[in-house]
Write an enzyme that holds these catalytic residues in place. Structure first.
Site, short mmCIF file in Angstrom:
data_model
loop_
_atom_site.label_atom_id
_atom_site.label_comp_id
_atom_site.label_asym_id
_atom_site.label_seq_id
_atom_site.Cartn_x
_atom_site.Cartn_y
_atom_site.Cartn_z
N ILE A 131 2.66 2.18 4.56
CA ILE A 131 2.56 3.53 4.12
C ILE A 131 1.33 3.91 4.29
CG2 ILE A 131 3.33 4.86 2.01
CD1 ILE A 131 4.97 2.61 0.77
N LYS A 200 -3.45 -4.34 -6.05
CA LYS A 200 -3.20 -3.09 -5.24
C LYS A 200 -3.25 -2.10 -6.42
CE LYS A 200 0.17 -5.26 -2.14
NZ LYS A 200 1.58 -5.66 -1.97
N1 HSE Z 1 4.01 -10.08 -0.65
C1 HSE Z 1 3.62 -8.75 -0.38
C2 HSE Z 1 4.64 -7.73 -0.88
C3 HSE Z 1 3.14 -8.38 1.00
O1 HSE Z 1 5.60 -8.52 -0.97
O2 HSE Z 1 4.62 -6.80 -0.88
C4 HSE Z 1 2.54 -7.14 1.09
O3 HSE Z 1 1.35 -6.99 0.68
#
Ligand code: HSE
Length: 401
Positions: A131, A200
Site C-alpha cells: 500500500i 509500523k
Molecule cells: N508479518 C508482517 C505482516 C509482514 O503480517 O503484516 C509485513 O510487514
C-alpha cells in the site's frame, strides 16, 4: 543504465528481483534507463536460480563497487542490516528497504546520512506492504496537520482474526496457515504480540509529526487473548475485532497505542479483512482518507520496494526530503489516554458493576454465568483501577466507537 544490488534473497528480496525482471521494460520507460541487478547478497547458495551468478557473500563487494548506485535491503532485523545500510549510504549509495525494525530504530539517523550524501533512504514497503502510505504522508499530505492515523497494519493478525471470526477457527491452526502462506514473521511473536504493528505505527506517527517516536514508548497489546466468544459478543453489538495501531494528536499532545479493538460496521476499517491492511488518515484539511491493499506477502511488498528503486534511480544524485528529525517525540502516558471498553465478568451482578463503573450499557450475555457491558469514555488509568475491583473479570476490549 543503473546498477542495483539486493541484500537478502528471502521472500521479499527474491520478489524484488522478480518485479525488476518481469517489469523491466516498463521500469526502464519510467526511469528513462535500464535498471539491472548486479549483485545479490546472501549466505545461502541458490543453484539453478536466475540469480545464481550474481550471488556474493561479502557485503563489502557491494559497498566498495562504485558502479552500484542503488541498494535494496530485504534482510530484515537490525543486525547486521543497520551496519550494511549505513555503510552503503556513507559510500553515496541510495538504499531502499522493507525493514520496519531498522526504520523504526534508526530512521532519522539513516535519513540524515542520506541528506548529507545527497542520496535517498526510502522505505515505502516498511509499512502496509504494497500500500502506498509513506510517500502519501511525506509528499502528498504535507499541507495538512495530521490529526489521526489508525491502521490495521499487520496482515498476519488480520488474517488470523478474520478466520477466527468467520470460521470459529482455533488461533494456533490459523497461525500455522498464515505462516505457510508466507505472511507471518519467522518468529510469530512479532505479529501476534503486536510488536510488528508497534514498529509500523511508530514509523507513521514519527512521519506525521516529524520527530522520533520511540516504539518502546508505545503501549502494545497483541491478539493472543482474543477468543471466539469475544467475536460472538462483538457480532451481537454489530462490531468485529481488529488489531489496530493508532497515533493521534489531542489538544496538541501526541499519543500512540497498539491494541485489539471492537470496530462497528460503518467504520472505515470494519471491512478490511484477511491479509489486507487498511490505514485511516484524518487531516485537518483533507478530512478522512483510507489507504487499502495487501499489507504482506511476496509480490505486494516487493512491488513497493521496486517502486522505491524507481524513485531512487530517478533521484539518485538528489535527496528528496523526508522530514523526520532525531528529536524525541513526547508520547502521552497511555494511562492518560481516553477510551471506552467492552467488559466480560463472571458471577457479577449489575448492581456491583454500576457501583464500580457508574452508568454502563448492558450487552446480552452469551456465556452462562457471565455479565457483559460497555463503558463510557474514561482514561486508561481510571479504567484499570475500576477493572481491578471486578473480582471475576474475564476480559476487556477497547471500543473504537
Ligand atoms: N508479518 C508482517 C505482516 C509482514 O503480517 O503484516 C509485513 O510487514
Amino acid at each position: 543504465m543503473c546498477k542495483v544490488a539486493v541484500m537478502g534473497y528471502g521472500t521479499i528480496g527474491s520478489g524484488v528481483v522478480e518485479v525488476l525482471t518481469t517489469n523491466k521494460a516498463v521500469i526502464a520507460e519510467r526511469t528513462g534507463e535500464e535498471v539491472e541487478v548486479k549483485y545479490v547478497l546472501d549466505l545461502r547458495d541458490f543453484p539453478g536460480s536466475p540469480v545464481e551468478k550474481l550471488l556474493v557473500k561479502d557485503y563489502k563487494v557491494i559497498v566498495d563497487d562504485p558502479e552500484v548506485e542503488v541498494v535494496v535491503e530485504t534482510m530484515g532485523g537490525v543486525k547486521p542490516a543497520y551496519q550494511f545500510v549505513k555503510e552503503c549510504l556513507e559510500n553515496g549509495k541510495n538504499v531502499c528497504t522493507s525493514n520496519k525494525e531498522l526504520v523504526a530504530a534508526h530512521g532519522p539517523e539513516l535519513l540524515q546520512i542520506a541528506r548529507d550524501k545527497n542520496v535517498n533512504f526510502l522505505f515505502e514497503a516498511s509499512v502496509g506492504g504494497g500500500i502506498p502510505i509513506i510517500r502519501p504522508l511525506t509528499q502528498c499530505l504535507t499541507a495538512d496537520v495530521i490529526e489521526e492515523i489508525t491502521g490495521i497494519l499487520n496482515g498476519t493478525t488480520n488474517f488470523i482474526l478474520t478466520k477466527m471470526r468467520d470460521e470459529g477457527a482455533d488461533f494456533e491452526t490459523v497461525l500455522k496457515e498464515a505462516q505457510e502462506l508466507g505472511y507471518a514473521e519467522r518468529n510469530p511473536e512479532a505479529d501476534v504480540e503486536g510488536y510488528d504493528a508497534c514498529r509500523k505505527i511508530a514509523i507513521l506517527t514519527s512521519l506525521a509529526y516529524g520527530k522520533q517516536v520511540d516504539y518502546n514508548d508505545i503501549y502494545t497489546e497483541g491478539i493472543t487473548k482474543i477468543t471466539v466468544e469475544d467475536f460472538k459478543y462483538a457480532d451481537s453489538i454489530g462490531a468485529t475485532i481488529k488489531l489496530v495501531g493508532t497515533g493521534k494528536m489531542t489538544d496538541g499532545k501526541i499519543s500512540a497505542m497498539v491494541t485489539p479493538v471492537m470496530i462497528k460496521a460503518g467504520h472505515p476499517l470494519y471491512t478490511v479483512d484477511d491479509v489486507f491492511n487498511g490505514i485511516y488518515v484524518r487531516g485537518n484539511m483533507l478530512g478522512d482518507s483510507l489507504f487499502y491493499g495487501k499489507g504482506a506477502g511476496k509480490l505486494p511488498t516487493a512491488s513497493a520496494v521496486a517502486a522505491d528503486v524507481v524513485e531512487a534511480v530517478r533521484n539518485r544524485h538528489n535527496n528528496v526530503p523526508i522530514i523526520w528529525s532525531s528529536d524525541k517525540q513526547h508520547v502521552t502516558d497511555y494511562k492518560d489516554v481516553v477510551n471506552s471498553f467492552f467488559v466480560r465478568a463472571k458471577d457479577t451482578s449489575f448492581d456491583e458493576i454500576t457501583k464500580i463503573f457508574g452508568e454502563v450499557t448492558k450487552v446480552d450475555s452469551l456465556v452462562d454465568g457471565e455479565t457483559a457491558f460497555t463503558t463510557g469514555k474514561m482514561t486508561e488509568g481510571e479504567f484499570e483501577d475500576k477493572y481491578a475491583k471486578l473480582a471475576n473479570a474475564v476480559t476487556r476490549i477497547r471500543l473504537a466507537f
